[in-house]
Design a protein around this motif. Structure first.
Motif, PDB file in Angstrom:
ATOM      1  N   ALA A   1       9.638 -58.009 -28.398  1.00 31.87           N
ATOM      2  CA  ALA A   1       8.506 -57.907 -29.525  1.00 31.87           C
ATOM      3  C   ALA A   1       7.945 -59.299 -29.624  1.00 31.87           C
ATOM      4  O   ALA A   1       6.855 -59.353 -30.146  1.00 31.87           O
ATOM      5  CB  ALA A   1       9.217 -57.323 -30.586  1.00 31.87           C
ATOM      6  N   GLY A   2       8.850 -60.086 -29.851  1.00 33.97           N
ATOM      7  CA  GLY A   2       8.485 -61.438 -30.414  1.00 33.97           C
ATOM      8  C   GLY A   2       7.988 -62.579 -29.387  1.00 33.97           C
ATOM      9  O   GLY A   2       7.918 -63.791 -29.888  1.00 33.97           O
ATOM     10  N   SER A   3       8.109 -62.178 -28.241  1.00 37.41           N
ATOM     11  CA  SER A   3       7.624 -62.958 -27.237  1.00 37.41           C
ATOM     12  C   SER A   3       6.108 -63.206 -26.788  1.00 37.41           C
ATOM     13  O   SER A   3       5.346 -62.598 -27.712  1.00 37.41           O
ATOM     14  CB  SER A   3       8.188 -62.386 -25.703  1.00 37.41           C
ATOM     15  OG  SER A   3       7.601 -61.282 -25.439  1.00 37.41           O
ATOM     16  N   ALA A   4       5.659 -63.882 -25.904  1.00 39.21           N
ATOM     17  CA  ALA A   4       4.336 -63.963 -25.627  1.00 39.21           C
ATOM     18  C   ALA A   4       3.673 -62.542 -25.580  1.00 39.21           C
ATOM     19  O   ALA A   4       4.022 -61.387 -25.277  1.00 39.21           O
ATOM     20  CB  ALA A   4       4.131 -64.644 -24.120  1.00 39.21           C
ATOM     21  N   THR A   5       2.327 -62.734 -25.857  1.00 41.76           N
ATOM     22  CA  THR A   5       1.462 -61.404 -26.159  1.00 41.76           C
ATOM     23  C   THR A   5       1.313 -60.749 -24.814  1.00 41.76           C
ATOM     24  O   THR A   5       1.777 -59.243 -24.877  1.00 41.76           O
ATOM     25  CB  THR A   5       0.050 -61.781 -26.574  1.00 41.76           C
ATOM     26  OG1 THR A   5       0.369 -62.730 -27.810  1.00 41.76           O
ATOM     27  CG2 THR A   5      -0.882 -60.486 -26.796  1.00 41.76           C
ATOM     28  N   ALA A   6       1.348 -61.278 -23.654  1.00 39.21           N
ATOM     29  CA  ALA A   6       1.270 -60.580 -22.647  1.00 39.21           C
ATOM     30  C   ALA A   6       2.357 -59.769 -22.391  1.00 39.21           C
ATOM     31  O   ALA A   6       2.469 -58.502 -21.997  1.00 39.21           O
ATOM     32  CB  ALA A   6       0.814 -61.239 -21.431  1.00 39.21           C
ATOM     33  N   LEU A   7       3.870 -60.232 -22.429  1.00 42.75           N
ATOM     34  CA  LEU A   7       4.774 -59.600 -22.363  1.00 42.75           C
ATOM     35  C   LEU A   7       5.039 -58.422 -23.357  1.00 42.75           C
ATOM     36  O   LEU A   7       5.494 -57.480 -23.053  1.00 42.75           O
ATOM     37  CB  LEU A   7       5.906 -60.729 -22.475  1.00 42.75           C
ATOM     38  CG  LEU A   7       6.141 -61.434 -21.136  1.00 42.75           C
ATOM     39  CD1 LEU A   7       7.267 -62.496 -21.270  1.00 42.75           C
ATOM     40  CD2 LEU A   7       6.543 -60.723 -19.894  1.00 42.75           C
ATOM     41  N   ALA A   8       4.688 -58.602 -24.540  1.00 43.96           N
ATOM     42  CA  ALA A   8       4.992 -57.788 -25.624  1.00 43.96           C
ATOM     43  C   ALA A   8       4.224 -56.423 -25.123  1.00 43.96           C
ATOM     44  O   ALA A   8       4.478 -55.464 -25.585  1.00 43.96           O
ATOM     45  CB  ALA A   8       4.675 -58.397 -26.944  1.00 43.96           C
ATOM     46  N   VAL A   9       2.797 -56.803 -24.817  1.00 42.13           N
ATOM     47  CA  VAL A   9       1.760 -55.722 -24.687  1.00 42.13           C
ATOM     48  C   VAL A   9       2.425 -54.820 -23.215  1.00 42.13           C
ATOM     49  O   VAL A   9       2.610 -53.714 -23.541  1.00 42.13           O
ATOM     50  CB  VAL A   9       0.237 -56.180 -24.383  1.00 42.13           C
ATOM     51  CG1 VAL A   9      -0.386 -55.318 -23.754  1.00 42.13           C
ATOM     52  CG2 VAL A   9      -0.207 -56.675 -25.599  1.00 42.13           C
ATOM     53  N   ALA A  10       2.777 -55.510 -22.647  1.00 39.77           N
ATOM     54  CA  ALA A  10       3.465 -54.807 -21.193  1.00 39.77           C
ATOM     55  C   ALA A  10       4.650 -53.900 -21.573  1.00 39.77           C
ATOM     56  O   ALA A  10       4.742 -52.702 -21.127  1.00 39.77           O
ATOM     57  CB  ALA A  10       3.791 -55.841 -19.807  1.00 39.77           C
ATOM     58  N   ALA A  11       5.562 -54.568 -22.242  1.00 40.26           N
ATOM     59  CA  ALA A  11       6.659 -53.818 -22.863  1.00 40.26           C
ATOM     60  C   ALA A  11       6.329 -52.473 -23.749  1.00 40.26           C
ATOM     61  O   ALA A  11       6.721 -51.410 -23.519  1.00 40.26           O
ATOM     62  CB  ALA A  11       7.588 -54.726 -23.654  1.00 40.26           C
ATOM     63  N   LEU A  12       5.305 -53.000 -24.439  1.00 42.46           N
ATOM     64  CA  LEU A  12       4.768 -51.803 -25.629  1.00 42.46           C
ATOM     65  C   LEU A  12       4.207 -50.739 -24.506  1.00 42.46           C
ATOM     66  O   LEU A  12       4.350 -49.320 -24.675  1.00 42.46           O
ATOM     67  CB  LEU A  12       3.944 -52.282 -26.318  1.00 42.46           C
ATOM     68  CG  LEU A  12       3.224 -51.425 -27.491  1.00 42.46           C
ATOM     69  CD1 LEU A  12       4.137 -50.817 -28.364  1.00 42.46           C
ATOM     70  CD2 LEU A  12       2.145 -52.129 -28.234  1.00 42.46           C
ATOM     71  N   VAL A  13       3.329 -51.028 -23.593  1.00 43.77           N
ATOM     72  CA  VAL A  13       2.830 -49.947 -22.849  1.00 43.77           C
ATOM     73  C   VAL A  13       3.808 -49.039 -22.035  1.00 43.77           C
ATOM     74  O   VAL A  13       3.904 -47.723 -22.104  1.00 43.77           O
ATOM     75  CB  VAL A  13       1.784 -50.385 -21.682  1.00 43.77           C
ATOM     76  CG1 VAL A  13       1.430 -49.499 -20.811  1.00 43.77           C
ATOM     77  CG2 VAL A  13       0.570 -51.018 -22.646  1.00 43.77           C
ATOM     78  N   VAL A  14       4.892 -49.678 -21.682  1.00 44.06           N
ATOM     79  CA  VAL A  14       5.926 -48.953 -20.746  1.00 44.06           C
ATOM     80  C   VAL A  14       6.814 -48.072 -21.621  1.00 44.06           C
ATOM     81  O   VAL A  14       7.140 -46.994 -21.534  1.00 44.06           O
ATOM     82  CB  VAL A  14       6.853 -50.048 -20.089  1.00 44.06           C
ATOM     83  CG1 VAL A  14       8.045 -49.298 -19.622  1.00 44.06           C
ATOM     84  CG2 VAL A  14       6.078 -50.811 -18.808  1.00 44.06           C
ATOM     85  N   GLY A  15       7.217 -48.836 -22.829  1.00 42.55           N
ATOM     86  CA  GLY A  15       8.178 -48.172 -23.863  1.00 42.55           C
ATOM     87  C   GLY A  15       7.486 -47.233 -24.332  1.00 42.55           C
ATOM     88  O   GLY A  15       7.815 -45.847 -24.693  1.00 42.55           O
ATOM     89  N   GLY A  16       6.073 -47.322 -24.751  1.00 38.98           N
ATOM     90  CA  GLY A  16       5.520 -46.339 -25.487  1.00 38.98           C
ATOM     91  C   GLY A  16       4.965 -45.071 -24.600  1.00 38.98           C
ATOM     92  O   GLY A  16       5.056 -44.056 -24.921  1.00 38.98           O
ATOM     93  N   ALA A  17       4.680 -45.280 -23.313  1.00 41.65           N
ATOM     94  CA  ALA A  17       4.587 -44.227 -22.325  1.00 41.65           C
ATOM     95  C   ALA A  17       5.554 -43.441 -22.271  1.00 41.65           C
ATOM     96  O   ALA A  17       5.607 -42.142 -22.035  1.00 41.65           O
ATOM     97  CB  ALA A  17       3.988 -44.887 -21.012  1.00 41.65           C
ATOM     98  N   LEU A  18       6.907 -43.926 -22.004  1.00 46.75           N
ATOM     99  CA  LEU A  18       8.078 -43.209 -22.124  1.00 46.75           C
ATOM    100  C   LEU A  18       8.348 -42.415 -23.247  1.00 46.75           C
ATOM    101  O   LEU A  18       8.745 -41.166 -23.260  1.00 46.75           O
ATOM    102  CB  LEU A  18       9.379 -44.219 -21.783  1.00 46.75           C
ATOM    103  CG  LEU A  18       9.507 -44.677 -20.367  1.00 46.75           C
ATOM    104  CD1 LEU A  18      10.591 -45.973 -20.445  1.00 46.75           C
ATOM    105  CD2 LEU A  18       9.804 -43.840 -19.294  1.00 46.75           C
ATOM    106  N   GLY A  19       8.040 -43.032 -24.503  1.00 47.95           N
ATOM    107  CA  GLY A  19       8.066 -42.366 -25.567  1.00 47.95           C
ATOM    108  C   GLY A  19       7.284 -41.291 -25.837  1.00 47.95           C
ATOM    109  O   GLY A  19       7.699 -40.266 -26.541  1.00 47.95           O
TER     110      GLY A  19
END
Length: 395
Positions: free
Chosen positions: A304-322
């Protein structure tokens, strides 16, 4: 599931299309309002807890009304009338929200009350359309059909997340709420024209008891669903606000990320529904999926606190699973309850989800305020991990 599967019923795809449209109309304000969170906070001078209350208002309305709507649908077997009336009422409430005055406690109260009313009225489309689709598709296609119907959530969420920020920029908050009201009204007309009541032909000659409110397995599946819901809220529900506050993205850019979450989540729902038809196991698939969801959102908490590109990618994957589990859960509940009790089962299950949906935004906002966004996402990951253990008893 008991007895041989019925032959496919002609006209079922039109019923599915109308039911999917109704589900879209229910989802548009539920997930479109979070895309307006920064603008609502500024226009109404809201604190973070007040913002959480506004985001929870639709779910609060659903909490008190879903079970009564399900009882009505079972009692009159009138899926068409229930769904059309519910969406028409929601359109009126959303139109009232458009004219809530901003910048004062009174304006906040009117906005909150109108959103609660929109949730209470519009949620009748959930048991109404769900009961219709359940009856028109047998168990060989029901997982896929109900997954497609649940992609109405994705479609409504995707459209609202992509369109409402543009409407906001062009016409302000009032235009956004009027857009939601118009969409609900259009879907009410679609339901009145194309949604077809199942009638006696949809009733099984044998099956589980007609009272799902006394069925322990239905309750266990519904409780597991409550534990999956914080995963959805902590990611998609707060995506725009997280990207705005933690990474400086505009509301339009955050809305596009939220739209991507909804699109990928919808694809996962359809694929998982088809897989569950092939395996003839809804709860088994849900048990595996809950562990995957916990892992995906746990990764988001770490990044969550990493570079924006990594945070966005993790948010898309985690959010889609959610977003991916809801269609499977609906199928598991209606099959455990049987056709005669499907309206009540859906009403009860969706009421429990609404309780989770009302509590989760406030809980996530409180955790984020007390700790950080990482803490909020960790909470979203912990709940499906508990559900993974509990699904064994529901199998």
């Amino acid at each position: 599931m008991t007895g041989p599967p019925r032959s496919p019923r002609p006209g079922r795809w039109a019923v599915l299309a109308a039911g999917t449209a109704a589900q879209s109309a229910c989802a548009a304000p539920l997930w479109g309002i979070p895309a307006l969170a920064p603008a609502l906070r500024d226009a109404y001078a809201l604190s973070l807890p007040q913002t959480g209350l506004v985001l929870a208002a639709i779910s609060l309305g659903m909490t008190v009304a879903l079970l009564p709507w399900g009882m009505v649908a079972d009692a009159i077997a009138g899926e068409r009338a229930v769904t059309a009336a519910a969406l028409g009422g929601a359109a009126c409430a959303l139109a009232a929200a458009a004219f809530a005055g901003g910048g004062s406690s009174g304006g906040f109260a009117v906005l909150f009350a109108a959103c609660v009313a929109a949730g209470a009225l519009g949620c009748g489309a959930i048991p109404g359309s769900g009961r219709a689709v359940t009856a028109w598709f047998d168990e060989r296609e029901r997982g896929l059909a109900l997954a497609i119907r649940q992609t109405g959530v994705t479609a409504g969420s995707f459209a609202s997340a992509a369109v409402l920020p543009l409407v906001l920029a062009a016409g302000g908050l009032r235009a956004c709420f009027l857009t939601l009201a118009g969409f609900s009204l259009v879907c009410a007309v679609v339901s009145a024209v194309w949604l077809r009541d199942a009638g006696p032909a949809g009733e099984p000659t044998s099956g589980p008891p007609a009272s799902p409110l006394r069925d322990g397995r239905v309750w266990r599946i519904a409780v597991c669903g409550m534990l999956l819901f914080p995963a959805q809220v902590s990611t998609a529900g707060f995506a725009v606000l997280f990207l705005h506050d933690a990474h400086g993205l505009s509301a339009s850019s955050g809305g596009l990320v939220l739209a991507a979450i909804q699109l990928l989540g919808g694809a996962l729902r359809i694929g998982l529904g088809y897989w569950s038809d092939r395996r003839r196991s809804r709860v088994g698939v849900l048990r595996v999926l809950s562990l995957v969801i916990a892992a995906g959102i746990g990764l988001l908490a770490l990044l969550a606190g990493s570079a924006t590109a990594l945070a966005v990618a993790a948010l898309v994957v985690g959010g889609a699973l959610g977003q991916s589990w809801n269609g499977l859960l609906v199928t598991a509940v209606v099959e455990a309850a049987g056709r005669r009790g499907s309206g009540r089962a859906l009403g009860m299950q969706q009421t429990m989800l609404a309780v989770a949906g009302a509590a989760a935004p406030v809980a996530v906002a409180g955790i984020v305020g007390a700790t950080s966004w990482r803490g909020g996402f960790a909470f979203g990951a912990a709940c499906p991990a508990v559900a993974h253990a509990l699904f064994r008893r529901a199998a």
